[in-house]
Design a protein around this motif. Sequence first.
Motif, short mmCIF file in Angstrom:
data_model
loop_
_atom_site.label_atom_id
_atom_site.label_comp_id
_atom_site.label_asym_id
_atom_site.label_seq_id
_atom_site.Cartn_x
_atom_site.Cartn_y
_atom_site.Cartn_z
N TYR A 14 50.13 56.39 32.17
CA TYR A 14 49.11 55.57 31.51
C TYR A 14 47.85 56.39 31.28
CZ TYR A 14 52.11 51.65 32.61
OH TYR A 14 53.17 50.81 32.68
N GLU A 15 47.41 56.38 30.03
CA GLU A 15 46.32 57.28 29.61
C GLU A 15 45.00 57.02 30.32
OE1 GLU A 15 45.75 57.31 25.43
OE2 GLU A 15 47.48 58.61 25.11
N TYR A 16 44.75 55.75 30.65
CA TYR A 16 43.43 55.42 31.18
C TYR A 16 43.38 55.39 32.71
CZ TYR A 16 42.50 54.29 26.36
OH TYR A 16 42.36 54.37 25.00
N LEU A 17 44.45 55.87 33.33
CA LEU A 17 44.45 55.92 34.79
C LEU A 17 44.24 57.35 35.26
CD1 LEU A 17 47.39 53.59 35.93
CD2 LEU A 17 45.03 53.00 35.46
N SER A 18 43.60 57.51 36.40
CA SER A 18 43.43 58.84 36.99
C SER A 18 44.68 59.17 37.81
CB SER A 18 42.20 58.86 37.88
OG SER A 18 42.43 58.01 38.98
N ALA A 19 44.75 60.41 38.29
CA ALA A 19 45.91 60.82 39.11
C ALA A 19 45.98 59.98 40.38
CB ALA A 19 45.79 62.29 39.46
N ASP A 20 44.83 59.72 40.98
CA ASP A 20 44.76 58.88 42.18
C ASP A 20 45.34 57.50 41.91
OD1 ASP A 20 43.79 60.17 44.38
OD2 ASP A 20 41.69 59.99 43.80
N GLU A 21 44.87 56.90 40.82
CA GLU A 21 45.31 55.54 40.48
C GLU A 21 46.79 55.52 40.11
OE1 GLU A 21 41.15 53.71 38.65
OE2 GLU A 21 42.44 54.95 37.39
N THR A 22 47.22 56.58 39.41
CA THR A 22 48.62 56.65 38.99
C THR A 22 49.53 56.70 40.21
OG1 THR A 22 47.98 57.78 36.97
CG2 THR A 22 50.28 58.00 37.62
N LEU A 23 49.22 57.58 41.14
CA LEU A 23 50.06 57.70 42.33
C LEU A 23 49.99 56.43 43.19
CD1 LEU A 23 49.69 61.43 43.43
CD2 LEU A 23 51.48 60.36 42.07
N ASP A 24 48.81 55.82 43.23
CA ASP A 24 48.67 54.57 43.98
C ASP A 24 49.58 53.48 43.37
OD1 ASP A 24 47.21 53.22 46.14
OD2 ASP A 24 46.53 51.91 44.53
N PHE A 25 49.60 53.45 42.04
CA PHE A 25 50.44 52.47 41.32
C PHE A 25 51.93 52.69 41.66
CE2 PHE A 25 52.81 51.87 37.20
CZ PHE A 25 52.87 50.49 37.25
N TYR A 26 52.38 53.95 41.57
CA TYR A 26 53.80 54.23 41.85
C TYR A 26 54.13 54.01 43.33
CZ TYR A 26 54.41 55.92 37.15
OH TYR A 26 54.49 55.98 35.78
N GLY A 27 53.16 54.28 44.18
CA GLY A 27 53.36 54.04 45.62
C GLY A 27 53.57 52.56 45.90
N LYS A 28 52.78 51.74 45.22
CA LYS A 28 52.93 50.28 45.40
C LYS A 28 54.30 49.84 44.90
CE LYS A 28 48.07 48.95 44.98
NZ LYS A 28 47.07 48.58 43.98
N LEU A 29 54.72 50.38 43.75
CA LEU A 29 56.05 50.00 43.21
C LEU A 29 57.16 50.42 44.17
CD1 LEU A 29 55.91 50.88 39.39
CD2 LEU A 29 55.56 48.68 40.48
N SER A 30 56.93 51.50 44.91
CA SER A 30 57.95 51.98 45.84
C SER A 30 57.86 51.28 47.19
CB SER A 30 57.81 53.50 46.04
OG SER A 30 57.85 54.15 44.81
N GLY A 31 56.93 50.35 47.31
CA GLY A 31 56.83 49.56 48.54
C GLY A 31 56.10 50.27 49.67
N MET A 32 55.26 51.26 49.34
CA MET A 32 54.52 51.97 50.40
C MET A 32 53.28 51.20 50.81
SD MET A 32 54.66 55.76 48.70
CE MET A 32 53.91 56.67 50.03
#
Lengths: 267, 326
Positions: free
Chosen positions: B98-116
């Motif tokens: 997603y273009e408007y997300l930072s690396a921090d936000e991007t990884l946080d998003f995928y971490g949530k999807l992975s149930g972390m």
Amino acid sequence: MITFVIALNTFREAVRDKILYVLVAFGILLILVSKAIGFVSFGQDFKIMADMGLTAIWMFSGMVSIFVGTGLIYKEIDKRSIYTILSKPTERWQFLLGKYFGLALTTLVNMAFLSTAFFLYMWLSGAPVTIAMCQALFLTFVEMLVITAVAIFFSSASTPILSAIFTTIIFFFGQLTKFIVDLATVLKGSVDSPEAKARADFVGGLLYKLYLVLPNLHNFNIRLDAVHADPGEWIHTREMLPVTVYGLAYAAAVLMLAHLVFARRNF
Amino acid sequence: MANSSSDSAIRTAGLGMTYSPGLFQPTKVGLQNLDLEVPKGSIYGYLGQNGAGKTTTIKILTGLQFSTTGSAWIFGGDVRNSATRKSIGFMPENPYFYEYLSADETLDFYGKLSGMDRTSRKRRTDELLTEFGLNHARTINMRNYSKGMRQRLGLAQAMLHSPPLVILDEPMSGLDPMGRRDVRNAILKLRDNGQTVFFSSHILGDVEEICDRVCVLNQGKKVAEGPIASLLEHKIIEVKLAFTGVATEGNPVVVKLATRQWHDGVQYHVLVDSEEKAAQITDLLQKNGAVLRAMIPHKESLEEYFVRVTMADGGAGPEYASRTKA
């Protein structure tokens, strides 16, 4: 939980996209212009302001739902960001629903901005802010939930341009469903000869089916009555709940259809 | 349907995929009756020409596509079951975020999807952004990231929840030599941690260097599979000789035995396809007064193996075949 995460992310993406601010700015501009038009209508300036304000909020919320919604799923597929999401332990319905709620939240916030601007402007102009206006805005939001679902449905199956065209057509004809069913009745009763009657019955039947399939968006439009209501007066009290339930049920049905299409797709 | 053979990280049985490109167009075959078995804890290279079916297989394994025949399992769980994907980290080719997300936000998003949970997300984000050299750019929006930076973030999101299986589609694609080295090191580190890595690549030198096993795919079919060491022929397939003192060009024995010869202005170079021929030429030329400057034996590389098995399967087109002969 996953639906919520995707919804929040969709909302965050949408609010950081400048296109949303352009639409909100245009909406506020139209609300402000309403006073200028109100000046030239003798004694009716507050009603014109209210009418134009409520209509501007409806129109620009519709534009957000259509133009953001129709690109929402397609963009994920086209840019391939969907690959990294669906390869997680995510169900496809969770993704679809997350996108839907994300856009619904965007629309809600967009409407909240425009409504605040509208009420503030009315109050500063000395015009009455009524409960009926809040009712009208509430039903506009329910209407947007329906349109957002339609936009998501087309976006899950087609390109943004085609989706925008189809959703706009439904948005437009959805306002006219009352006339469509009236036309069907008129057609059936307007001919004498058996051949013409058969044709009229056929066309009338088609129109009636169209009426059944299209969302009856006319139901959500109580803006004119809201403009003419007295402050403190509740309007359409009996219809509010059934119309809301109808809108939510229609949106749910469309989302289920979208899921049927989306669940079978190969990316 | 669960699969009893859960010793494998990945297992497929009779996997097939057909496509309908459009109305009135003939159906295309993407995969044919593919049986795969990827051992746990290995680095597995998945090779094939463009359109051979590598990405199709990967998409089936990651739930992005549905096979038309056969089944696939990851650690014994059916790939059609979303819970199975908890064990996977996946990076697609040329990942996009997603273009408007930072690396921090991007990884946080995928971490949530992975149930972390929040603490693990924060810890792993810090670790991976440091490991992939993105710490300085962690608050910058993705739209400002270069291709190499996106690729590295793609790897980070695939490894975020420390999945036992990491699937990478062309992870070295478009990277500079430093970037490729980082990816190779990251893959090796995963294996050291006991994780399994399954990846497709066109960069066969890298594959040969780090993979335990490979599978070669051609036109949707498996044409070779096994440990690299057992697939490659160990005999010398080519010897390069370099002489000074006597011109090799025009010598009838050299002309007869050599596959190629040339003069670089200093030395005369001769290529032969066996050690015996190299010995014959060396003896002859040394008797004539030539000085042997170099003798470099060459074993079959993975790239040569890949070309050989693909050609044997009739998979290479005429243009490709003529180029390799030349």
